[in-house]
Design an enzyme around this catalytic site. Sequence first.
Site, PDB file in Angstrom:
ATOM      1  N   TYR A 129      70.889  30.566 120.133  1.00 42.00           N
ATOM      2  CA  TYR A 129      69.457  30.805 120.298  1.00 42.00           C
ATOM      3  C   TYR A 129      69.145  32.294 120.464  1.00 42.00           C
ATOM      4  O   TYR A 129      68.004  32.720 120.250  1.00 42.00           O
ATOM      5  CB  TYR A 129      68.917  30.044 121.510  1.00 42.00           C
ATOM      6  N   LYS A 157      83.269  22.570 120.495  1.00 41.16           N
ATOM      7  CA  LYS A 157      83.660  22.128 119.157  1.00 41.16           C
ATOM      8  C   LYS A 157      84.824  23.001 118.698  1.00 41.16           C
ATOM      9  O   LYS A 157      84.799  23.622 117.631  1.00 41.16           O
ATOM     10  CB  LYS A 157      82.467  22.214 118.199  1.00 41.16           C
ATOM     11  N   ASP A 166      80.618  16.001 119.529  1.00 45.07           N
ATOM     12  CA  ASP A 166      80.251  14.749 118.878  1.00 45.07           C
ATOM     13  C   ASP A 166      80.756  13.548 119.672  1.00 45.07           C
ATOM     14  O   ASP A 166      80.056  12.542 119.832  1.00 45.07           O
ATOM     15  CB  ASP A 166      80.756  14.713 117.437  1.00 45.07           C
ATOM     16  N   ASP A 212      71.329  21.727 125.154  1.00 42.58           N
ATOM     17  CA  ASP A 212      69.958  21.349 124.842  1.00 42.58           C
ATOM     18  C   ASP A 212      69.915  19.927 124.300  1.00 42.58           C
ATOM     19  O   ASP A 212      69.115  19.086 124.728  1.00 42.58           O
ATOM     20  CB  ASP A 212      69.399  22.335 123.815  1.00 42.58           C
ATOM     21  N   ASP A 221      68.911  16.158 126.563  1.00 41.61           N
ATOM     22  CA  ASP A 221      67.822  15.276 126.147  1.00 41.61           C
ATOM     23  C   ASP A 221      68.344  13.871 125.869  1.00 41.61           C
ATOM     24  O   ASP A 221      67.660  12.873 126.143  1.00 41.61           O
ATOM     25  CB  ASP A 221      67.125  15.837 124.910  1.00 41.61           C
TER      26      ASP A 221
END
Length: 360
Positions: A141, A191, A223, A247, A251
């Site tokens: 970001y 990852k 994942d 993020d 959620d």
Amino acid sequence: MTKKILILPGDGIGPEIVAEAEKVLQALRADFGLDVETEQALIGGAATDAEGTSLPEQTLALARQADAVLLGAVGGPRWDALERHLRPERGLLAIRAELGLFGNLRPAILYPQLADASALKPEVVAGLDILIVRELTGGIYFGEPRGIDTVDGVRRGYNTLVYSEPEVERIARLAFDIAGKRQGRVTSVDKANVLEVSELWRETVTRLAGDYPGITLEHMYVDNAAMQLVRAPKQFDVVVTGNMFGDILSDCAAMLTGSIGMLPSASLNESSQGLYEPVHGSAPDIAGQGKANPLATILSLAMLLRYSLGEGVLAERVEGAVGKVLDQGLGTPDIRRPGMREVGTTAMGDAVVAALGEAG
């Protein structure tokens, strides 16, 4: 010493839900001796409309002087067509960066009264208590270079995912420290099988784990972590991960609890100054209708009391009051279940204030 709280109502339902948290704050001042003073300022779309920027200099100056910041929400479709630097979300990203708010804490706690509101079976989520520790000021970001350009007549967009070793160390230590006060388990999500930045992340977290012999550390690919959150979420205690992964996963975890409208968050810097906000967005579709759930904002206030003001007893009182209101069978539209009485934003805030005296 009097502590300073900056209140940023923001956009959409932000002003409505913040007003209810303010009522709780005033009750704590009047009835329980909380020594704070508050001030309001603009951020997001409201600031863009009034000042031509989503983070005015005056707001930033007040935030730097405050012990803590309580935020409602920012954004909405009415500002989507603006240039990127003017959009409400840029103000939120900027204040996080300017205050050095590197660590985002997002609890996913299932209140027993709402067990049947979860998308998962009650037996899978009963007793759920996860804390996601998300790195907030680095990663994709904020990485440079970034942009949209044209190469050989073809437009392309690009972003840079980068983390330095000190950035990883800082967020990992926060997660280990918090885990020491909980169940003593940390899951680091990355990852590393395809990303070099995740290789560095995993190596750094593993090395630091040696400083915390009482903490159990496991690593998990993002994942798989997403799958495990919906398969067996109670296996997690503290989850630490980077900005983008955090993020998304936070959620996802939010919906395990039945409603994103129940979940608070805290963003901390190294001085325990923090910005506190509900996880949900500005919900412009219900703004001004008195339907918004203020409990996530009220619980964000509880986190503010605990982490930035050192008022753990009052934080527990606020959390207890929320539980008491749910015990009474009250619910805003997003959490109302069969047998519950539907109430609006203001009535829910009033109920929490009334329950404060009974929640000790």
